[in-house]
Motif scaffolding. Structure first.
Motif, PDB file in Angstrom:
ATOM      1  N   GLU A  29      38.338 -59.658 -80.799  1.00 46.14           N
ATOM      2  CA  GLU A  29      39.237 -59.442 -79.661  1.00 46.14           C
ATOM      3  C   GLU A  29      40.699 -59.437 -80.094  1.00 46.14           C
ATOM      4  N   ASN A  33      43.327 -56.325 -79.951  1.00 46.67           N
ATOM      5  CA  ASN A  33      44.624 -56.457 -79.279  1.00 46.67           C
ATOM      6  C   ASN A  33      45.773 -56.116 -80.213  1.00 46.67           C
ATOM      7  N   ASP A  37      48.356 -53.057 -79.773  1.00 53.25           N
ATOM      8  CA  ASP A  37      49.804 -53.280 -79.795  1.00 53.25           C
ATOM      9  C   ASP A  37      50.480 -52.355 -80.809  1.00 53.25           C
TER      10      ASP A  37
END
Length: 86
Positions: A29, A33, A37
């Motif tokens: 996860e 992320n 980003d």
């Protein structure tokens, strides 16, 4: 609240490989992320590059305004620079 995301084993393995090699063993996860980003950042840089190349006057105005905001962010304890005080 957790949700499941279906991906192939190959994709899962690639995400976990990136996690191990590039993100110090982060979770899948956290790795996703970080990659998202980075993707957003790349899009933002591309948009600014496009703005700079297609609107030179607008880019100059943006830089002038940003410089003004940068000067406004100087901590109160800092002394005035030579141009202002002299």
């Amino acid at each position: 609240m957790a949700a499941m995301l279906r991906v192939s084993e190959r994709t899962r393995d690639r995400v976990l490989e990136v996690a191990a090699e590039d993100f110090s063993g982060a979770t899948a996860e956290e790795t996703l992320n970080r990659l998202l980003d980075e993707h957003w950042e790349a899009k933002a840089i591309a948009a600014m590059d496009l703005f700079r190349s297609t609107d030179p006057a607008g880019w100059s105005a943006y830089l002038a305004e940003a410089d003004g905001w940068d000067r406004a962010a100087v901590p109160v304890a800092d002394t005035w620079d030579e141009r202002v005080s002299g």
